[in-house]
Design a protein around this motif. Sequence first.
Motif, PDB file in Angstrom:
ATOM      1  N   ASN A   1     -12.023  -0.045 -27.048  1.00 47.75           N
ATOM      2  CA  ASN A   1     -13.086   1.491 -26.984  1.00 47.75           C
ATOM      3  C   ASN A   1     -12.942   2.101 -28.391  1.00 47.75           C
ATOM      4  O   ASN A   1     -12.105   1.887 -29.140  1.00 47.75           O
ATOM      5  CB  ASN A   1     -12.413   2.387 -25.753  1.00 47.75           C
ATOM      6  N   THR A   2     -14.184   2.967 -28.490  1.00 47.41           N
ATOM      7  CA  THR A   2     -14.131   3.639 -29.858  1.00 47.41           C
ATOM      8  C   THR A   2     -14.289   5.179 -29.242  1.00 47.41           C
ATOM      9  O   THR A   2     -14.772   5.391 -28.170  1.00 47.41           O
ATOM     10  CB  THR A   2     -15.204   3.143 -30.743  1.00 47.41           C
ATOM     11  N   LEU A   3     -14.395   5.829 -30.119  1.00 44.79           N
ATOM     12  CA  LEU A   3     -14.580   7.374 -29.881  1.00 44.79           C
ATOM     13  C   LEU A   3     -16.221   7.383 -29.479  1.00 44.79           C
ATOM     14  O   LEU A   3     -16.713   8.074 -28.633  1.00 44.79           O
ATOM     15  CB  LEU A   3     -14.778   8.439 -31.091  1.00 44.79           C
ATOM     16  N   GLU A   4     -17.053   6.588 -30.178  1.00 41.67           N
ATOM     17  CA  GLU A   4     -18.491   6.768 -29.846  1.00 41.67           C
ATOM     18  C   GLU A   4     -18.857   6.033 -28.488  1.00 41.67           C
ATOM     19  O   GLU A   4     -19.502   6.640 -27.671  1.00 41.67           O
ATOM     20  CB  GLU A   4     -19.395   5.650 -30.999  1.00 41.67           C
ATOM     21  N   ILE A   5     -18.006   4.761 -28.076  1.00 41.24           N
ATOM     22  CA  ILE A   5     -18.232   4.333 -26.802  1.00 41.24           C
ATOM     23  C   ILE A   5     -17.863   5.413 -25.719  1.00 41.24           C
ATOM     24  O   ILE A   5     -18.621   5.585 -24.656  1.00 41.24           O
ATOM     25  CB  ILE A   5     -17.373   2.983 -26.650  1.00 41.24           C
ATOM     26  N   VAL A   6     -16.461   5.878 -25.769  1.00 44.86           N
ATOM     27  CA  VAL A   6     -16.106   6.769 -24.762  1.00 44.86           C
ATOM     28  C   VAL A   6     -17.260   8.223 -24.845  1.00 44.86           C
ATOM     29  O   VAL A   6     -17.302   8.611 -23.722  1.00 44.86           O
ATOM     30  CB  VAL A   6     -14.675   7.361 -25.232  1.00 44.86           C
ATOM     31  N   ASP A   7     -17.560   8.559 -25.892  1.00 40.86           N
ATOM     32  CA  ASP A   7     -18.407   9.682 -25.963  1.00 40.86           C
ATOM     33  C   ASP A   7     -19.790   9.342 -25.290  1.00 40.86           C
ATOM     34  O   ASP A   7     -20.186  10.302 -24.447  1.00 40.86           O
ATOM     35  CB  ASP A   7     -18.757  10.080 -27.447  1.00 40.86           C
ATOM     36  N   ALA A   8     -20.324   8.314 -25.498  1.00 39.22           N
ATOM     37  CA  ALA A   8     -21.472   7.697 -24.854  1.00 39.22           C
ATOM     38  C   ALA A   8     -21.504   7.873 -23.216  1.00 39.22           C
ATOM     39  O   ALA A   8     -22.277   8.132 -22.472  1.00 39.22           O
ATOM     40  CB  ALA A   8     -22.121   6.664 -25.503  1.00 39.22           C
ATOM     41  N   ALA A   9     -20.136   7.072 -23.083  1.00 39.96           N
ATOM     42  CA  ALA A   9     -19.848   7.122 -21.626  1.00 39.96           C
ATOM     43  C   ALA A   9     -19.671   8.285 -20.847  1.00 39.96           C
ATOM     44  O   ALA A   9     -20.374   8.310 -19.547  1.00 39.96           O
ATOM     45  CB  ALA A   9     -18.806   6.029 -21.466  1.00 39.96           C
ATOM     46  N   ILE A  10     -19.272   9.117 -21.581  1.00 37.51           N
ATOM     47  CA  ILE A  10     -18.883  10.484 -20.601  1.00 37.51           C
ATOM     48  C   ILE A  10     -20.407  11.226 -20.540  1.00 37.51           C
ATOM     49  O   ILE A  10     -20.748  11.945 -19.390  1.00 37.51           O
ATOM     50  CB  ILE A  10     -17.959  11.231 -21.495  1.00 37.51           C
ATOM     51  N   ALA A  11     -20.959  11.038 -21.650  1.00 40.26           N
ATOM     52  CA  ALA A  11     -22.299  11.749 -21.711  1.00 40.26           C
ATOM     53  C   ALA A  11     -23.306  11.300 -20.637  1.00 40.26           C
ATOM     54  O   ALA A  11     -24.073  12.039 -19.869  1.00 40.26           O
ATOM     55  CB  ALA A  11     -22.992  11.505 -23.093  1.00 40.26           C
ATOM     56  N   LYS A  12     -23.240  10.119 -20.443  1.00 42.57           N
ATOM     57  CA  LYS A  12     -24.134   9.382 -19.412  1.00 42.57           C
ATOM     58  C   LYS A  12     -23.646   9.686 -18.035  1.00 42.57           C
ATOM     59  O   LYS A  12     -24.293  10.050 -17.126  1.00 42.57           O
ATOM     60  CB  LYS A  12     -24.134   7.816 -19.727  1.00 42.57           C
ATOM     61  N   PHE A  13     -22.246   9.824 -17.914  1.00 47.27           N
ATOM     62  CA  PHE A  13     -21.567  10.216 -16.605  1.00 47.27           C
ATOM     63  C   PHE A  13     -22.115  11.732 -16.113  1.00 47.27           C
ATOM     64  O   PHE A  13     -22.195  11.858 -15.155  1.00 47.27           O
ATOM     65  CB  PHE A  13     -19.961   9.956 -16.693  1.00 47.27           C
ATOM     66  N   LEU A  14     -22.146  12.271 -17.298  1.00 41.92           N
ATOM     67  CA  LEU A  14     -22.370  13.894 -16.851  1.00 41.92           C
ATOM     68  C   LEU A  14     -23.957  14.004 -16.899  1.00 41.92           C
ATOM     69  O   LEU A  14     -24.281  15.241 -16.738  1.00 41.92           O
ATOM     70  CB  LEU A  14     -21.690  14.777 -17.814  1.00 41.92           C
ATOM     71  N   GLY A  15     -24.766  13.109 -17.255  1.00 36.74           N
ATOM     72  CA  GLY A  15     -26.108  13.184 -17.192  1.00 36.74           C
ATOM     73  C   GLY A  15     -26.598  14.087 -18.454  1.00 36.74           C
ATOM     74  O   GLY A  15     -27.580  14.741 -18.176  1.00 36.74           O
TER      75      GLY A  15
END
Lengths: 615, 189
Positions: free
Chosen positions: A325-339
């Motif tokens: 995982n990278t910061l970008e992957i984690v950030d994008a996944a959380i952004a999607k999770f939060l809509g």
Amino acid sequence: MHKEFLMGNEAIALGALAAGVNLVAGYPGTPSTEVLETIAKRNPGNVYVEWSINEKAGMEVAAGAAYAGARTMVTMKQVGLNVASDPLMSLEYIGVKGGMVVLVADDPGPISSQTEQDTRTFGMFSKVPVFDPCSVNDAYEMIQEAFEVSEKHGTPVIFRATTRVDHGYEAIEVKDAEEYKSIKPEGFVKDSGRWVIFPRLSVKNHALIEKRNVELADEFSAYSRNVILKEKQPCKKGIATHGANFGYVKDTCKERDLRILRVATPFPFPEKLALEFLEGLDEVLCVEELDPVIERALIYVCGKYGLNVKIRGKKTGDIPASGENTLEIVDAAIAKFLGESKVPKGDALAAPPALPVRPPVLCAGCPHRASFYAVKMAMKGQKTIYCGDIGCYTLGNAQPLDMCDTCLCMGAGIGIAQGVFHTEPDTKCFAFVGDSTFFASGITGTINAFYNQADLTLVILDNSTTAMTGHQPHPGTGRTVMGQVVEKVSMEKVLRAIGLTTVETVDPLDYALSVETVKRVTAEPGVKAIIFRSPCIALTKPSGKSAVDPAKCIACGKCIRELGCPALILGEDGKKAKIDTSLCTGCTLCEQICPVKAIAGGTKNDTAKEGKANE
Amino acid sequence: MSKSIILCGVGGQGTILASRLIASAAMKKNLPIKTAETIGMAQRGGSVFSHLRIGEADTPLIAKGQADLIIAFEPGEAVRQLPFLRKGGAVVVSSRPVMPVSAMIGKSTYDANAMLTYLKENVEHLTIVDADQAAKDLGSAKTLNVVLLGAAIRSGELGLDEEEIIQAMKERIPEKLWNMNLQSLAWSK
């Protein structure tokens, strides 16, 4: 206490010393190697340290000492645990007296490994408790606690970090040597009802282990490193994470308000704490690397307690199934999770020109290049298979050498070559194995091939060190990690003792002799061995470097095209060869293959450098 | 103070020592410091990088668009890491390319001049260090890492001054090499 700038692995080692560790064994493997090296370097003088010949041997040595009441640690990379799994599986049933930590380094990516296996899953399988540190400082403190838990419950514990913790650096507060715990082992107390594994003992202890792990799960729910970071405003969404990912989640959630669970002990899973975390949530995103361990555990908890919480992660495709995982992957996944609607950060750059492709290659002057080239030339036109193994020489697969047809795991090349021989006997089968790998796990395969009447050539690439992991000693080097000079184990004698009648040792930097030797030896029937012996370039000091005489060079390009040595480059005219003197070691291989003898001046210098190579 | 710095190059170029010098200097100032390095197989001629974060940080890794400074030992590697640079951040790059073996044997292509042109077009705050000239002036190519560090100090984005780096250097480098390294550090002045 004092402050030091430490690599994660160094911090783990200093933590173990602070916990009073008495004995440390291990086998080198990226990203775990520096733990044992640091123990050796910072040894207050009373710790026994060894590089074992492989992880299984190391595990058994550490277990024996722990039987006698010593605090012990065994170090390895994740695939090393596969080698050591036999003793570990049984050891969990027997237990230990002194605290015993099994230090395993996992490698998401993988950056330097064959697999992306998750040692947290191995903990569950072996029923051994697992600690999962999230930073250098966390690792330093946690390993001291791991020894306590091990001793209290009489079980080995796994301490598994990943590359970003192992090879991360941090300035942290550490104990002075005077503050280290002093452990005086009681000694081995005979008790065959305790130390001898029999089916009756196994079934009894199995029940006890299951009971203990339930209790330990409760204990871990109260463990200070298993934490819930509470939200500021009531929320319905939470994130569960672990290890280095905990840092990525915190870094990317500075301006987000969420409930976060950090799981520091994935097994036994802190169920009570997880229930507290899940309270009132609708949805959880599990941010994990390697296996979805927390994700599965939370799904189980929801099922067990009838909670209506949607658990997302790898299984739902919200987090990548593989890779680091990278910061970008984690950030994008959380952004999607939060809509959140994604706002791209910064200006998009214009597409860059084609970037240089840089797969790792054999160093300039590496003797392995000469060995591979000699075999390649000697066997030209014949039907062959070149089975490789684990080490620097796996890089022999790269163009232009292209001399590694298979690579599986430590020592496997010999068995693979044997299997190919039994299936297509008209193929000339080769197994290339390094010196350290030969001792670690090549001897068994050699005996197997010899006894079972195979026909193959074993090529030992002996550079007198364990090069890939940073030059550790092994039984062929005649020195130990404690600095003792000891009698070397002779590969020639080992091979002859097995029964091989053809065992030839040759300097691969003597090109003509090497080609002649390969031709002669491979003509013999049965299992025969060639030992190409020339020290790793990092252990010797280069003296005379080669130079191309532009007046003689006919710009045929043979040296560059066939050797792929990083020191061989094109000259200013873009046609004739030139030597990059900052890289050349004077191995003279190019001089020997130049058709017009346009290269000269190299002088091999085999005198060993003082001390360890400057990695 | 908080700074996010990326060092990048090809295995064997000395990026790790440069990263240690910065970390030591930050530590002497009592600043929190975290770094992440490439160690292992990639060191054999592969692309390597170090991430350094000076100041409070939850992870040593730097997100894309967040680096204040990129110190590149090689033009192509600077371009590879450029997506990490924040708007207005600085790049210090050595002009000397390291040709990959795959390009020498014709299995790939590498145009280093195109890399430098791309950097000039896309980075406002760019320092190109003429590594060949530096090696000629200094009589050795071995201290390229310290030459680049000097240029990084002068970019104003390192967050550390020359005296602080010199102190860290004196602790990590044997005394007989001080002169050479001091000259290297000052070379880009």
